[in-house]
Design a protein around this motif. Structure first.
Motif, PDB file in Angstrom:
ATOM      1  N   ARG A 529       0.845  -1.189   0.000  1.00 13.74           N
ATOM      2  CA  ARG A 529       0.000   0.000   0.000  1.00 13.74           C
ATOM      3  C   ARG A 529       0.878   1.234   0.000  1.00 13.74           C
ATOM      4  O   ARG A 529       1.875   1.298   0.704  1.00 13.74           O
ATOM      5  CB  ARG A 529      -0.823   0.022   1.282  1.00 13.74           C
ATOM      6  CG  ARG A 529      -2.265  -0.297   1.109  1.00 13.74           C
ATOM      7  CD  ARG A 529      -3.003   0.043   2.377  1.00 13.74           C
ATOM      8  NE  ARG A 529      -4.141   0.892   2.081  1.00 13.74           N
ATOM      9  CZ  ARG A 529      -5.286   0.424   1.596  1.00 13.74           C
ATOM     10  NH1 ARG A 529      -5.430  -0.843   1.361  1.00 13.74           N
ATOM     11  NH2 ARG A 529      -6.283   1.244   1.344  1.00 13.74           N
ATOM     12  N   MET A 530       0.476   2.234  -0.767  1.00 12.81           N
ATOM     13  CA  MET A 530       1.257   3.475  -0.743  1.00 12.81           C
ATOM     14  C   MET A 530       0.896   4.268   0.502  1.00 12.81           C
ATOM     15  O   MET A 530      -0.267   4.355   0.858  1.00 12.81           O
ATOM     16  CB  MET A 530       0.930   4.310  -1.975  1.00 12.81           C
ATOM     17  CG  MET A 530       1.431   3.701  -3.267  1.00 12.81           C
ATOM     18  SD  MET A 530       1.083   4.742  -4.667  1.00 12.81           S
ATOM     19  CE  MET A 530       1.788   3.755  -5.998  1.00 12.81           C
ATOM     20  N   SER A 531       1.905   4.818   1.156  1.00 10.94           N
ATOM     21  CA  SER A 531       1.589   5.654   2.318  1.00 10.94           C
ATOM     22  C   SER A 531       2.684   6.674   2.534  1.00 10.94           C
ATOM     23  O   SER A 531       3.823   6.498   2.115  1.00 10.94           O
ATOM     24  CB  SER A 531       1.426   4.783   3.564  1.00 10.94           C
ATOM     25  OG  SER A 531       2.684   4.336   4.023  1.00 10.94           O
ATOM     26  N   LYS A 532       2.273   7.748   3.184  1.00  9.57           N
ATOM     27  CA  LYS A 532       3.224   8.835   3.451  1.00  9.57           C
ATOM     28  C   LYS A 532       4.363   8.334   4.318  1.00  9.57           C
ATOM     29  O   LYS A 532       5.519   8.643   4.083  1.00  9.57           O
ATOM     30  CB  LYS A 532       2.511   9.982   4.166  1.00  9.57           C
ATOM     31  CG  LYS A 532       1.860  10.965   3.198  1.00  9.57           C
ATOM     32  CD  LYS A 532       1.224  12.108   3.974  1.00  9.57           C
ATOM     33  CE  LYS A 532      -0.113  12.478   3.351  1.00  9.57           C
ATOM     34  NZ  LYS A 532      -1.088  12.987   4.304  1.00  9.57           N
ATOM     35  N   THR A 533       3.985   7.536   5.336  1.00 10.72           N
ATOM     36  CA  THR A 533       5.026   7.102   6.276  1.00 10.72           C
ATOM     37  C   THR A 533       6.054   6.204   5.601  1.00 10.72           C
ATOM     38  O   THR A 533       7.234   6.282   5.893  1.00 10.72           O
ATOM     39  CB  THR A 533       4.406   6.380   7.489  1.00 10.72           C
ATOM     40  OG1 THR A 533       3.375   5.512   7.017  1.00 10.72           O
ATOM     41  CG2 THR A 533       3.824   7.357   8.469  1.00 10.72           C
ATOM     42  N   LYS A 534       5.564   5.345   4.670  1.00 11.65           N
ATOM     43  CA  LYS A 534       6.510   4.477   3.973  1.00 11.65           C
ATOM     44  C   LYS A 534       7.269   5.247   2.898  1.00 11.65           C
ATOM     45  O   LYS A 534       8.319   4.804   2.446  1.00 11.65           O
ATOM     46  CB  LYS A 534       5.766   3.302   3.320  1.00 11.65           C
ATOM     47  CG  LYS A 534       5.446   2.176   4.270  1.00 11.65           C
ATOM     48  CD  LYS A 534       4.881   0.988   3.494  1.00 11.65           C
ATOM     49  CE  LYS A 534       3.652   0.429   4.185  1.00 11.65           C
ATOM     50  NZ  LYS A 534       2.741  -0.258   3.284  1.00 11.65           N
ATOM     51  N   GLY A 535       6.687   6.351   2.477  1.00 13.72           N
ATOM     52  CA  GLY A 535       7.357   7.155   1.463  1.00 13.72           C
ATOM     53  C   GLY A 535       7.392   6.483   0.097  1.00 13.72           C
ATOM     54  O   GLY A 535       8.220   6.812  -0.742  1.00 13.72           O
TER      55      GLY A 535
END
Length: 900
Positions: A529-535
């Motif tokens: 999943r794309m996420s801000k935390t994972k960048g």
RNA sequence: GCUCGCUUAACUCAGUGGUAGAGUGUCCGCUUCACACGCGGGAAGUCGUAGGUUCAAAUCCUACAGCGAGCACCA
């Protein structure tokens, strides 16, 4: 010609959107047909603080395809845009901004703070809507809504008051989910469960009067809550503890004695079979407390700090510090049995990502049972809303509704719809649409409004109708509600979709939409999943810049309901497709002098070439497929059909075959005719492609001769007084008069012949510049006729200088050979180039392959069970297939013999 | 624990009760007068495993395995 060789997506993306918007093409009013059917979509309002991400782009692409398709099909189409005020995240964002200035919201006070949020909204709230313009979204901006604007706020108050008066909304004390960072209560849906590694701590509680000889051991993941224990529960059937029920224990560190009670909730097989009960700080314990009338001892405040009730040793400590201290103390007292590793689920605030603190508080709640039942009936009786994909959404939607509990609707925030409830000095509460109404009810002006606001989803739940003017009975509401379809992501099926259904049924007595399309998720290339935390997020705007909006849209349309791993190579392949379209048009336009669109293929039926009839047939079949696929929300089918029609049929065969006529002398009628036909097919293809690729299709369409002439445009009749734009042309439908099955099968023969010769060329490494002689032998007179008639086409694409057709294949020994369907054979004389051994091997290999097929087919046909039970149609099909294969084998045999 | 989905060519994915498809990659050949973001040709798959139903299963059913999602959770 001044048309560049490569398509520049940025160029055409600049030109068209503003004009569409300015000329009112996105407005339903563009449609002047009073009888027109209606198509409407309410956008899932993006968070006003947000930036466009690929999930939005996916939803918007699908909605735009549907809207453009319906609009071109003559529907009075409204796609209504807007944004959501997103209470918590917006408030947190502005709070963070203030922090940079060394201020807190409290420093400003409520009024100034809210003003500040509005200021922020005015400044940055347009970011996402402008990004939507880039996507090409054909939304009616004149009807844009914001959940906090005046109209929607009025709808919110109206609904709140009516629900209160109907007894659905109430204020009361219950255990709720408290977010210790955001300092607000949350609904169950805003809490996420996460498994976490922690400790399970076993505490010994001395039984009163046993002189520290007898203990009851309890296990807990939150030792600090023992300070608020008011009982220990065991199962009544548990032999180990039966004799202790009714006794008390001396609760360590507190000096309190608490009872040992019996409750069914306790599972004797789990843990120690004894459970500490903290009614003020645990939902299950709360329930047990209610059943046994246990006192609540509140040992933690809203910041998760220990209160005075926790004891002098603990007051002021953070919950985690208190935990350590409790464990240490128990250890010191010899009351710590053990402390073992344990994995358990913890409740986190979706927003703050901190552990939720269950607390008993006075809040506003909404009873859901009656509204829930209406929604369940709608699903049971009418199967609405109809989910695509049906699985798992139809089922989880129903199951979720069945287990629905009351909804906590108040929030301890400033940004949002302030609850329309006023308190008199004596504590009485007055719920009213306005302050004046509340005053009238109360008979006093000494009223204070409830400081809390409503859950953002409370206003979202009204979105399908509040955006159209509810509570007024507006024309928009009558025209566009219920909306046609909702396209949204799966994570808000409960949060939003189900609530919209319930409120719409309650207030309008109709569902908010008939269909719900749940999109897939765009994942990164590793399936994460794309996420801000994972960048690992991909910014759609970067993709637009690099590959173009149209290409990006095709990737997203192709994804549809399926989860998709994002890969640049896929976008690149669609970027190449856009370039292909560009160049096909470029070819037509380079030769377009004197030609025009709108060629009447029916009227000139007898003048058409085979490839004309064939391509027009393919075009119409594809039009049928696209319409059918879109009606079933199968976007990928439509993309596939269009891609292959345009590239394979139109470019690789039709244009190639048209070149001969197109290169005829400049002013010859044959040339004009040929170009007009090509242009006309292209024009229809552009219309078919437009919902998917709005920019390139508009750009090219405007360049085609005749499209902008007022008299000869192909605008849909409903838009006849609009400015010419491909957006408002008629979406093509399959025309039976233009479907010519014979042309298709004849063209297949031509294609097969050309392909065989090409294969021979490639396998024998013959230079493309080498002109060949092609010899065809066919018993079938029709087949010979088809080949002779298309001699020029065959010679051109097979690069042959000569084509001989006869009943029998009469070719020199030194020829490469191949078999075609229908018993036809082809030979290419290649004196000096044929290695007889190799050629024999090549033909034998082919023969073996076919023999295998024929054998299997024959075995099946001789199987009495097959002949007896399979449908006649299938049997005939197989018979024909086997016959053809055997014919080919026979041909190959003769060819091998001819090699000597 | 329950429910659901997925498992097909090297990769990403379509697909259908009747002898496997695409895009990308790969290999061969091409300055063929729209396009090298191109043209022509080729190779490449026991359709997750094991059973079952059927004349026929990659497709329907059952079980299992792996992956993923949702729901519910016991201190």
């Amino acid at each position: 010609m001044e048309i560049p060789k490569q398509y520049d997506s940025r160029q055409s993306e600049q030109d068209h959107y503003a004009r569409w918007e300015a000329e009112g093409c996105f407005k339903p009013e563009a449609n002047r047909d009073p009888e027109a059917p209606v198509f409407s979509i309410a956008i899932p309002p993006p968070n006003v603080t947000g930036n466009l991400h690929l999930g939005h782009a996916l939803q918007h692409t699908l909605m735009d395809i549907l809207a453009r398709h319906k609009r071109m099909s003559g529907y009075k189409t409204l796609w209504l845009p807007g944004t959501d005020h997103a209470g918590i995240s917006t408030q947190l964002m502005v709070t963070r901004q203030l922090k940079g200035e060394g201020l807190t919201p409290q420093d400003l006070g409520r009024e100034k703070f809210i003003e500040r949020v509005w200021q922020w909204k005015r400044e940055y709230g347009g970011v996402i809507t402008n990004q939507m313009r880039r996507e090409g979204a054909s939304v009616d901006w004149s009807r844009e809504r914001f959940t906090m604007d005046a109209g929607l706020s009025r709808a919110v108050r109206e609904v709140f008051v009516r629900l209160y008066e109907a007894g659905f909304i109430y204020r009361g004390d219950r255990m709720v989910n408290w977010d210790t960072v955001a300092q607000t209560v949350l609904s169950d849906l805003e809490v996420e469960k996460k498994t976490q590694k922690g400790k399970l701590t076993y505490l010994r509680y001395p039984v009163t009067g046993s002189d520290g000889q007898e203990f009851i051991v309890v296990a807990t993941t939150r030792p600090e809550t023992m300070l608020g224990d008011t009982a220990v529960a065991v199962n009544a059937d548990d032999e180990r503890y039966k004799n202790l029920i009714g006794k008390t224990i001396d609760l360590p560190l507190t000096g309190r004695q608490v009872p040992i009670i019996a409750d069914e909730y306790v599972d004797p097989t789990f843990g120690t079979g004894a459970v500490k009960i903290t009614p003020a700080h645990d939902p299950n314990d709360y329930e047990i407390g209610e059943r046994h009338n246990l006192p609540h001892i509140v040992i933690m405040d809203k910041h998760a700090h220990m209160t005075e009730a926790a004891g002098a040793d603990f007051v002021g400590l953070d919950r985690f510090e208190a935990r350590e201290k409790v464990i240490t103390r128990f250890d010191e007292l010899g009351l710590l049995e053990k402390n073992e590793d344990y994995e358990f689920a913890i409740s986190l605030s979706e927003r703050s990502k901190v552990p939720i603190e269950p607390l008993v508080m006075t809040q506003w709640f909404c009873r859901m049972d009656a509204m829930r039942d209406k929604a369940l009936n709608l699903m049971r009786d009418e199967g609405l809303p109809r989910f695509t994909p049906e699985n798992p959404y139809g089922k989880v939607y129903t199951e979720w509704l069945e287990n629905l509990r009351d909804w906590t609707i108040s929030r301890q925030l400033w940004w949002g719809h302030q609850i329309p409830a006023w308190f008199a000095e004596d504590g009485r509460v007055f719920v009213a649409r306005t302050y004046e109404e509340a005053q009238a009810q109360a008979g006093t002006d000494k009223l204070t409004q409830d400081p809390d606001v409503l859950d953002t989803w409370f206003s979202s739940a009204l979105w399908s109708f509040s955006t159209l003017g509810f509570p007024d009975d507006t024309e928009d509401l009558r025209t566009f509600h219920p909306t046609s379809v909702l396209v949204t992501a799966r994570d808000i099926v409960f949060l939003w979709v189900s609530r919209m259904v319930m409120t719409s049924l309650e207030f309008l007595d109709e569902p908010p939409f008939r269909d719900v399309f749940i999109t897939g998720t765009v994942l990164d290339k590793n399936g994460q999943r794309m996420s801000k935390t994972k960048g690992n997020g991909v910014d759609p705007l970067d993709v637009f810049d690099k590959y173009g909006v149209d290409a990006t849209r095709l990737v997203l349309a192709n994804a549809g309901a399926t989860d998709t791993r994002w890969s640049d190579t896929q976008v690149e392949s669609y970027r190449n497709f856009a370039n292909k379209i560009w160049n096909a048009a470029r070819f037509c336009l380079m030769n377009s002098e004197g030609a025009t669109i709108g060629y009447d293929f029916v009227r000139h039926k007898n003048e058409l070439t085979l490839h004309d009839r064939w391509c027009v047939t393919r075009l119409n079949k594809v039009a049928g497929q696209v319409n059918d696929s879109l009606s079933r929300y199968q976007f990928h089918e439509a993309v596939y059909a269009l891609y292959h029609f345009f590239w394979d049929d139109f470019c690789d065969w039709y244009i190639e075959l048209s070149k001969r006529d197109v290169s005829a002398p400049e002013d010859s009628p044959a040339r004009r005719e040929a170009v007009s036909r090509a242009l006309s097919i292209l024009e229809v293809a552009l219309r078919l492609l437009h919902p998917f690729m709005p920019y390139i299709t508009e750009d090219l369409w405007r360049r085609l001769p005749g499209t902008l002439d007022a008299g000869s445009t192909v605008l849909h009749p409903a838009y006849s007084d609009s400015q010419p734009t491909i957006m408002l042309t008629a979406f093509p439908v399959a025309d039976k008069l233009l479907i010519d099955e014979a042309a298709e099968s004849e063209m297949n023969t031509v294609i097969e012949l050309i392909s065989r010769v090409r294969t021979i060329r490639a396998e024998l490494n013959i230079k493309p510049s080498e002109q060949l002689t092609v010899i065809v032998g066919a018993q079938d007179a029709n087949l010979r006729q088809v080949i002779s008639t298309n001699e020029a086409s065959i010679k051109r694409l097979a690069r042959a200088s000569e084509l001989k057709v006869d009943e029998r294949l009469d070719a020199p020994r030194a020829s490469a050979r191949a078999v075609l369907g229908g018993g036809a054979e082809v030979a290419v004389p290649l004196e000096g180039l044929i290695d007889f051994e190799k050629e024999r091997a090549r033909l034998s290999r082919e023969m073996e392959k076919l023999s295998g097929e024929a054998e299997r087919g024959k075995a099946q046909l001789t199987n009495p069970n097959f002949a007896g039970r399979a449908p006649q149609e299938k049997v005939d099909e197989l018979k024909a297939k086997v016959a053809d294969t055997e014919q080919r084998i026979a041909g190959l045999k003769i060819m091998v013999e001819a090699l000597g």
